[in-house]
Design an enzyme around this catalytic site. Structure first.
Site, PDB file in Angstrom:
ATOM      1  N   TYR A 146       0.860  -1.186   0.000  1.00  0.00           N
ATOM      2  CA  TYR A 146       0.000   0.000   0.000  1.00  0.00           C
ATOM      3  C   TYR A 146       0.894   1.234   0.000  1.00  0.00           C
ATOM      4  O   TYR A 146       1.886   1.286   0.719  1.00  0.00           O
ATOM      5  CB  TYR A 146      -0.890   0.001   1.252  1.00  0.00           C
ATOM      6  CG  TYR A 146      -1.752   1.237   1.400  1.00  0.00           C
ATOM      7  CD1 TYR A 146      -2.807   1.485   0.527  1.00  0.00           C
ATOM      8  CD2 TYR A 146      -1.530   2.146   2.434  1.00  0.00           C
ATOM      9  CE1 TYR A 146      -3.611   2.624   0.672  1.00  0.00           C
ATOM     10  CE2 TYR A 146      -2.332   3.277   2.592  1.00  0.00           C
ATOM     11  CZ  TYR A 146      -3.370   3.508   1.703  1.00  0.00           C
ATOM     12  OH  TYR A 146      -4.160   4.623   1.859  1.00  0.00           O
ATOM     13  N   ASP A 241       9.269   2.772  -0.222  1.00  0.00           N
ATOM     14  CA  ASP A 241       8.259   3.477   0.565  1.00  0.00           C
ATOM     15  C   ASP A 241       8.410   3.001   2.010  1.00  0.00           C
ATOM     16  O   ASP A 241       7.973   1.910   2.375  1.00  0.00           O
ATOM     17  CB  ASP A 241       6.862   3.172   0.013  1.00  0.00           C
ATOM     18  CG  ASP A 241       5.770   3.875   0.803  1.00  0.00           C
ATOM     19  OD1 ASP A 241       6.090   4.568   1.786  1.00  0.00           O
ATOM     20  OD2 ASP A 241       4.591   3.728   0.435  1.00  0.00           O
ATOM     21  N   LYS A 269       4.561   8.865   9.336  1.00  0.00           N
ATOM     22  CA  LYS A 269       4.343   8.294  10.677  1.00  0.00           C
ATOM     23  C   LYS A 269       5.397   8.742  11.701  1.00  0.00           C
ATOM     24  O   LYS A 269       5.304   9.846  12.218  1.00  0.00           O
ATOM     25  CB  LYS A 269       4.234   6.770  10.579  1.00  0.00           C
ATOM     26  CG  LYS A 269       3.079   6.387   9.614  1.00  0.00           C
ATOM     27  CD  LYS A 269       2.680   4.959   9.678  1.00  0.00           C
ATOM     28  CE  LYS A 269       1.733   4.585   8.574  1.00  0.00           C
ATOM     29  NZ  LYS A 269       0.354   4.412   8.944  1.00  0.00           N
TER      30      LYS A 269
HETATM   31  N1  PMP Z   1       2.822   4.246   2.357  1.00  0.00           N
HETATM   32  C1  PMP Z   1       2.802   3.308   3.319  1.00  0.00           C
HETATM   33  C2  PMP Z   1       3.812   2.215   3.277  1.00  0.00           C
HETATM   34  C3  PMP Z   1       1.860   3.377   4.346  1.00  0.00           C
HETATM   35  O1  PMP Z   1       1.847   2.442   5.286  1.00  0.00           O
HETATM   36  C4  PMP Z   1       0.934   4.438   4.359  1.00  0.00           C
HETATM   37  C5  PMP Z   1      -0.121   4.563   5.450  1.00  0.00           C
HETATM   38  N2  PMP Z   1      -0.434   3.452   6.122  1.00  0.00           N
HETATM   39  C6  PMP Z   1       1.007   5.387   3.345  1.00  0.00           C
HETATM   40  C7  PMP Z   1       1.964   5.277   2.362  1.00  0.00           C
HETATM   41  C8  PMP Z   1       0.069   6.563   3.333  1.00  0.00           C
HETATM   42  O2  PMP Z   1       0.350   7.399   4.402  1.00  0.00           O
HETATM   43  P1  PMP Z   1      -0.764   8.404   4.954  1.00  0.00           P
HETATM   44  O3  PMP Z   1      -1.817   7.559   5.579  1.00  0.00           O
HETATM   45  O4  PMP Z   1      -0.016   9.259   5.928  1.00  0.00           O
HETATM   46  O5  PMP Z   1      -1.251   9.171   3.786  1.00  0.00           O
END
Ligand code: PMP
Length: 429
Positions: A146, A241, A269
């Site tokens: 994701y 990512d 995060k």
């Molecule tokens: N990339 C990864 C690997 C994530 O885990 C997340 C959120 N869980 C995101 C992108 C998106 O981040 P946000 O919820 O802060 O938009």
């Protein structure tokens, strides 16, 4: 004793009238497990208190930012100080400079950084950089990873291997989806095939090097090294990512753990200590493509918000000073060894401070879930049962069998003991 949830129920009824599904991010709605989402009124350390006064040990921890627990005093103090000086300037300011210097001096592949407000925004912007840098349009992503709700990443595999993807959300246009190729994790041949089918068209290969959004899909060193090698051989960019894994599995995330240097990397995060911060980073050449230095446009009214920057700075400074990673890793390993009962179809996969309870027969040959096709068919249903049993006994897990558990330094030995004893009952092991 049955928990009272009257207040949460009343708030949900009201909230359903004014917000889609009653919530502002889907998993909070408990659709994966059923029942009433708890409305939380307060959080401290590793504990949540809901509006009915029920208390929970928190193993969701705001989905990852709070490595030192709720209301860490150092983050709180930095935030209060920043607040006392105003909370949004819309100008250059020193907080983001200090945070950027801390990151770039500690993480060699982050030569320059741009702060944004979320992980989604970071990914979206870095994909733009990848396309600008290579003059190519296609992006490869892996099934089970994701990357936020960027249109081009809300896609699923096409009808054949290495085919263009199709939308995985209403409202994503087929032409946007067709700019992404989805391949299975743990399968280098599929990646090779994608490059063979789309020669000189792939700008970047994006991966969560520790996929943690569809369970915890552990990748091998061999796979990640192979991915980097194949990607570079074809003139594409390696995009890690690390929104979850960055600063969590080690200060330098999975790139540091594996020794693989990405061209582009995204963080979120932990980097904001619980405030809205995302960041994308890369080599100086790539990052200097970003406006106002270069032609790739990207901007934000609240980007590098001073309060959020102060929180992130306090968080990362404390992480550098205290280096809590070995201790966190021990806690997760303890959970894995205490709860894994293969004979009862319970396996716990853990890495660093993340853990995932797998329920049923793992379909892979080596007994480890590495791709979504390895996930047991019973996962959702068995998790939902265990989840509610645990919730009623004061354990708050992320409300979906496809989400991971997050540990923090605020989870004490006694709390872990309590967790293990409840979970053994909840999982009937
Ligand atoms: N990339 C990864 C690997 C994530 O885990 C997340 C959120 N869980 C995101 C992108 C998106 O981040 P946000 O919820 O802060 O938009």
């Amino acid at each position: 004793m049955k928990q009272t949830t009257t207040q949460s129920e009343a708030l949900l009824t009201r909230s359903l009238r004014v917000a889609p599904g009653g919530v502002h991010s889907p998993v909070r709605g408990f659709r994966g497990v059923g029942g009433t989402p708890r409305f939380i009124r307060e959080a401290q350390g590793a504990e949540l208190t809901d509006v009915d006064g029920n208390r929970y040990l928190d193993f969701c921890m705001s989905w990852g930012p709070l490595l030192f627990g709720h209301q860490d005093p150092e983050v709180a103090e930095a935030v209060k100080f920043a607040l006392s000086r105003g909370w949004s300037y819309g100008t250059a300011e020193p907080y983001s400079l200090e945070l950027a210097e801390l990151i770039t001096s500690s993480i060699p592949w982050a030569e320059k950084v741009r702060f944004v407000n979320s992980g989604t925004e970071a990914v979206m912007s870095a994909l733009r950089v990848a396309r600008a840098a290579t003059g190519r349009n296609l992006i490869v992503k892996f099934d089970g990873c994701y990357h936020g709700h960027v249109d081009s990443m809300l896609v699923r595999a096409g009808s054949g291997l290495a085919e263009m993807a199709s939308p995985d959300s209403a409202g994503v246009s087929p032409s946007t989806a067709a700019e992404t190729i989805v391949v299975p994790l743990n399968d280098l041949a599929a990646l090779e095939e994608a490059f063979a089918k789309h020669p000189r068209q792939i700008a970047a290969v994006i991966i969560e090097p520790l996929p943690a959004n569809n369970g915890l899909l552990l990748q091998t060193q061999e796979f990640l090294e192979g991915l980097a090698k194949i990607t570079r051989k074809h003139g594409a960019l390696v995009f890690f990512d690390e929104v979850i894994s960055g600063f969590r599995v080690g200060f330098g995330g999975m790139a540091e753990r594996t020794g693989i240097r990405p061209d582009l990397v995204t963080y979120g995060k932990v980097i904001g200590g619980g405030f809205p911060v995302g960041a994308y980073c890369g080599t100086k050449d790539l990052m200097d493509l970003v406006a106002p230095a270069g032609p790739v446009y990207q901007a934000g009214t609240l980007s590098a918000n001073p309060v959020a920057m102060a929180a992130g700075l306090a968080m990362l400074k404390k992480l550098k000073r205290e280096n809590p990673y070995a201790k966190l890793e021990k806690s997760a390993a303890r959970i894995a060894s205490a709860l894994s009962r293969p004979e009862s179809g319970v396996h716990v996969q853990a890495l660093s401070s993340l853990f995932w309870i797998v329920l049923g027969q793992i379909k892979s040959r080596d007994g480890v879930v590495r791709a979504i096709t390895d996930i047991p068919a019973t996962q959702k249903e068995r998790f939902a049962k265990g989840f509610h049993h645990a919730l009623e006994r004061g354990i708050y897990l992320a409300p979906s069998g496809f989400e991971v558990g997050f540990l923090s330094t605020a989870h004490s030995e006694a709390m872990l003991e309590q967790f293990l004893s409840v979970m053994k009952e909840s999982l009937a092991i």
